[in-house]
Design a protein around this motif. Structure first.
Motif, PDB file in Angstrom:
ATOM      1  N   PHE A   1       4.296  -8.091  -2.041  1.00  0.00           N
ATOM      2  CA  PHE A   1       4.152  -9.212  -1.116  1.00  0.00           C
ATOM      3  C   PHE A   1       3.656  -8.812   0.266  1.00  0.00           C
ATOM      4  O   PHE A   1       3.515  -9.667   1.139  1.00  0.00           O
ATOM      5  CB  PHE A   1       5.485  -9.958  -0.987  1.00  0.00           C
ATOM      6  N   GLY A   2       3.409  -7.519   0.473  1.00  0.00           N
ATOM      7  CA  GLY A   2       2.838  -7.074   1.734  1.00  0.00           C
ATOM      8  C   GLY A   2       3.875  -6.885   2.829  1.00  0.00           C
ATOM      9  O   GLY A   2       5.078  -7.057   2.633  1.00  0.00           O
ATOM     10  N   LYS A   3       3.364  -6.528   4.012  1.00  0.00           N
ATOM     11  CA  LYS A   3       4.238  -6.186   5.143  1.00  0.00           C
ATOM     12  C   LYS A   3       4.763  -7.411   5.884  1.00  0.00           C
ATOM     13  O   LYS A   3       5.410  -7.282   6.921  1.00  0.00           O
ATOM     14  CB  LYS A   3       3.481  -5.278   6.117  1.00  0.00           C
ATOM     15  N   LYS A   4       4.487  -8.612   5.323  1.00  0.00           N
ATOM     16  CA  LYS A   4       5.106  -9.801   5.922  1.00  0.00           C
ATOM     17  C   LYS A   4       6.608  -9.815   5.671  1.00  0.00           C
ATOM     18  O   LYS A   4       7.340 -10.549   6.325  1.00  0.00           O
ATOM     19  CB  LYS A   4       4.469 -11.067   5.350  1.00  0.00           C
ATOM     20  N   ALA A   5       7.049  -9.060   4.676  1.00  0.00           N
ATOM     21  CA  ALA A   5       8.486  -8.904   4.452  1.00  0.00           C
ATOM     22  C   ALA A   5       9.031  -7.966   5.536  1.00  0.00           C
ATOM     23  O   ALA A   5       8.562  -6.836   5.679  1.00  0.00           O
ATOM     24  CB  ALA A   5       8.738  -8.325   3.069  1.00  0.00           C
ATOM     25  N   VAL A   6       9.990  -8.458   6.300  1.00  0.00           N
ATOM     26  CA  VAL A   6      10.501  -7.707   7.458  1.00  0.00           C
ATOM     27  C   VAL A   6      12.015  -7.594   7.345  1.00  0.00           C
ATOM     28  O   VAL A   6      12.713  -8.602   7.142  1.00  0.00           O
ATOM     29  CB  VAL A   6      10.122  -8.413   8.784  1.00  0.00           C
ATOM     30  N   LEU A   7      12.520  -6.377   7.504  1.00  0.00           N
ATOM     31  CA  LEU A   7      13.959  -6.158   7.368  1.00  0.00           C
ATOM     32  C   LEU A   7      14.713  -6.774   8.541  1.00  0.00           C
ATOM     33  O   LEU A   7      14.402  -6.514   9.710  1.00  0.00           O
ATOM     34  CB  LEU A   7      14.277  -4.663   7.305  1.00  0.00           C
ATOM     35  N   VAL A   8      15.713  -7.585   8.229  1.00  0.00           N
ATOM     36  CA  VAL A   8      16.702  -8.031   9.214  1.00  0.00           C
ATOM     37  C   VAL A   8      17.950  -7.163   9.078  1.00  0.00           C
ATOM     38  O   VAL A   8      18.664  -6.926  10.040  1.00  0.00           O
ATOM     39  CB  VAL A   8      17.051  -9.524   9.003  1.00  0.00           C
ATOM     40  N   GLN A   9      18.166  -6.644   7.890  1.00  0.00           N
ATOM     41  CA  GLN A   9      19.318  -5.778   7.622  1.00  0.00           C
ATOM     42  C   GLN A   9      18.902  -4.650   6.690  1.00  0.00           C
ATOM     43  O   GLN A   9      17.932  -4.774   5.932  1.00  0.00           O
ATOM     44  CB  GLN A   9      20.441  -6.572   6.938  1.00  0.00           C
ATOM     45  N   TYR A  10      19.664  -3.563   6.749  1.00  0.00           N
ATOM     46  CA  TYR A  10      19.539  -2.536   5.720  1.00  0.00           C
ATOM     47  C   TYR A  10      20.933  -1.966   5.447  1.00  0.00           C
ATOM     48  O   TYR A  10      21.808  -1.971   6.332  1.00  0.00           O
ATOM     49  CB  TYR A  10      18.545  -1.439   6.122  1.00  0.00           C
TER      50      TYR A  10
END
Length: 718
Positions: A154-163
């Motif tokens: 899905f590309g780099k539009k997925a952005v971590l809010v948590q890990y």
């Protein structure tokens, strides 16, 4: 329960492949919101969402479930959708009436083919997506691999809010880079401790925080200016940017949970309450007349029924979304699809099989009512004077078909009633009463889909069924020109019967020039076309009927009778009794009797001349061919290709798309029998496919021989 306004309501789809944990997450969210006092679990068969007998039998979701919870002064409506591709109707229905999708990922498997399929539907309906990595407490959980598969697909539009700090059996903490805090849970989950980020995680957290800030700022010019000015954004500014990015599908936040242990669920719900777009912030739905309808509580009352189910002790339950205005218990509305008056005798907010009566629901909210007389799925109900009608939800074409028959022939009428009801509950189950094949054919999304239907009928309705391989709707046509004549003569006292017809038949294709001359055995037959009738056949293809009679050898009043005789034989081809198609017939000569000629005489003469000519015209059997598109992991590409080629497939193209290989082929319908089961076996359930009717094509000679032998054997048995 209080009445929530449009700007206090959020509608969310729970999506994800089978086994990603949607039902378990829903259970935890309802528990946290106080809708249930105790969390159920799938293994114990006591969840709010999976409450049907068939779901207890199979151990996972078959139907979508409408749910709600209250959180931070807002109402969150959820629709928990089945993960199996066979039950895709739940996800498609849900995405038509919700505004955001929670896409669950099994952290032991990452992005699966089901995730890809569901994500494509979120693209189609332009819905914001939040990725939720679940089952981080599993011993095989691998967050890094899961996120890599998200980026790849899905590309780099997925952005971590948590890990997660410690994915695996000891999982109990995540770092939240929006809040810049660490959340840590005890062994029973629930409310976390909110701690400072430990030094060992500070550098990673800062890096991901900056990435989130940049992604949020990119979606708002004012925020971008603030970001350049200050070098950062505060939490409220980030919320605004994230919300805009989600609506534009330029940002897909990623969260971490263990739904089973209720870890991370509260923080996820807080994000849903604070940041997920409200109904009023999403594009307005459009009516059939292309009128935008705002979710305005002061507008005219209008509801759209998106789901119907039959519930024990309640009967038919209609689930609806309030598109405009507000509805109250006891309101009288007009069904715009049936022009019938309906009364909303009771209104409910629904949490699976739990229902809470409410007095009023406003624009944007989702609810249910019971015992509507004329209303079905996809119907619009309005207050008198309002003319809104919303388009029916569109579902994918079926991929699997089976012939169905009750064990007791006397139960056929009862079976018909049950199948009608089942189609209401699941519009992707289509029922065809085939006069041609003399079978009841049920179409669905896969073998498991229809096996589930069979289980429900046999166990819920106590009607035993048998499944049979469905017959193939073959067609017959001709490959060359042929000439024949036939005289029908009957004399047995009183009025006699006499009619003689001469005709030429040939294969028809679009754009053919008008007939002028034919040659048979060195003799020329000139044609002068006096009139042409084009018959679009109900089963596909055409019959072209040309009147080429010169000198009045047959009176024009007998031509309709000749055409009727032709049509009778078109319904019963000489090779296998299948429908015939794509033939041009030129009637050019004949004889009649001044007393004995009548319509029946010429019908029989035309019919028999056509039958004789058909057999001499190189008759061929045609079979339905479908366009098939298969999405398959690269490591199974060769196996799937080999299997398709064994099914007489013609491969038309191959491409790569987001981590999967896409094969496009044309395959005869006969060879697609149980393909869904075969494909699942070959790929371990990691592939999916779609199929759509393409055309009728001639069968190979060896297949024609097999079909002729089978038909002859069948006729001998009769």
């Amino acid at each position: 329960m209080k009445v929530y306004l449009s700007d206090q309501i959020k509608n969310i789809s729970l999506l994800g492949s089978s086994g990603s944990g949607k039902t378990t997450l829903a259970e935890s969210m309802l528990f946290e919101g106080g809708v249930v006092s105790r969390r159920g679990d799938v293994d114990s068969k006591n969840t709010v969402s999976d409450y049907n007998r068939v779901e207890h039998e199979y151990g996972y979701s078959v139907f979508s479930s409408v749910l709600y919870t209250e959180w931070l002064g807002k109402k969150l409506n959820f629709i928990d959708c089945p993960g199996a591709d066979d039950f895709i109707n739940g996800a498609i229905t849900s995405l038509n009436v919700t505004d955001t999708a929670l896409m669950l990922l099994n952290a032991t498997r990452g992005v699966e083919v089901g995730t890809q399929n569901l994500f494509r539907y979120t693209e189609k309906y332009n819905k914001p997506v939040i990725f939720v990595a679940n089952q981080l407490d599993h011993e095989k959980a691998n967050f890094e691999s899961t996120i890599e598969s998200v980026y790849e697909s899905f590309g780099k539009k997925a952005v971590l809010v948590q890990y997660p700090v410690n994915a695996g059996p000891d999982f109990n903490a995540v770092v939240d880079v929006l809040k810049m805090k660490m959340y840590q849970w005890g062994p029973n989950g629930g409310e976390p401790q909110v701690l400072d980020i430990p030094d060992s995680e500070k550098e990673k957290a800062d890096e991901l925080h900056n990435a989130l800030v940049e992604s949020a700022a990119e979606n708002d010019e004012n925020l971008m200016e603030l970001f350049f000015e200050k070098g950062s954004l505060d939490e409220e500014e980030m919320r605004r940017g994230i919300r805009k990015g989600m609506v534009a599908r330029d940002l897909f936040p990623v969260f971490c949970v263990s739904a089973e242990k209720d870890m991370g669920v509260r923080r996820l719900m807080e994000f849903l309450g604070n940041i997920v777009p409200f109904v009023s912030e999403m594009p307005k739905p459009v009516t059939k007349d292309n009128v935008e309808v705002a979710p305005d509580a002061d507008g005219p009352a209008s509801i759209f029924v998106f789901k119907t189910s039959i519930e024990p002790h309640l009967g038919e339950v209609s689930y609806f979304k309030v598109m405009s205005g507000k509805v109250k218990e006891g309101d009288d509305l007009v069904n715009m699809n049936r022009d019938a008056k309906e009364r909303l005798s009771q209104l409910y907010c629904v949490a699976g099989n739990n229902r809470q009566k409410v007095s009023e629901l406003v624009a944007g909210d989702i609810g249910a009512t019971v015992k509507l007389k004329e209303t079905k799925t996809n119907h619009t109900l309005n207050v008198k004077g309002c003319n809104y009608i919303f388009d029916a939800i569109k579902y994918p074409d079926p991929k699997y078909r089976i012939a169905i028959k009750p064990e007791n022939e006397g139960d056929e009428e009862k079976l018909g009633e049950i199948l009608t009801r089942i189609h209401e509950e699941d519009p992707t189950i289509l029922v065809e009463y085939s006069k041609e094949l003399k079978q009841i054919i049920v179409h669905g999304q896969g073998e498991f889909h229809l096996n589930t239907m069979k289980w429900r009928i046999e166990n819920n309705d106590k009607l035993n069924l048998t499944f049979h391989n469905p017959k193939i709707p073959y067609r017959e046509t001709i490959t060359k020109q042929a000439r024949a004549d036939y005289r029908h003569k009957k004399q047995s006292g009183g009025a006699g019967q006499f009619g003689e017809v001469h005709m030429v038949i040939e294969p028809y294709h679009e754009g053919m020039p008008a007939p002028t001359v034919y040659k048979f055995n060195g003799q020329e037959f000139k044609m002068s076309v006096r009139g042409t009738e084009e018959v679009n056949l109900p089963w596909g293809g055409k019959l072209i009927f040309c009147n080429c009679i010169v000198g009045g050898s047959i009176d024009t009043r007998f031509l309709p009778a000749i055409l009727k005789g032709l049509m009778e034989k078109m319904e019963e081809g000489p090779l296998t009794g299948s429908y015939a198609r794509d033939i041009r017939v030129c009637v050019y000569d004949g004889k009649m009797h001044p007393v004995d000629s009548n319509e029946i005489s010429f019908k029989l003469a035309g019919r028999n001349a056509f039958r004789t000519a058909f057999k001499e015209a190189g008759p061929k059997i045609l079979e339905p061919v479908y366009e098939v598109e298969v999405r398959v992991p690269g490591d199974r590409m060769g196996d799937v290709m080999s299997d398709l080629q064994g099914r007489r497939a013609i491969i038309e193209g191959m491409s790569s798309e987001k981590g999967f290989e896409v094969i496009k082929a044309k395959v005869p319908l006969k060879e697609m029998n149980k393909y869904s089961t075969s494909l699942s076996s070959i790929t371990g359930g990691r592939a999916s496919y779609t199929m759509k009717y393409a055309s009728y094509e001639k069968v190979p000679p060896e297949v024609q021989e097999q079909l002729l032998a089978a038909y002859e054997s069948e006729q001998n048995e009769d």
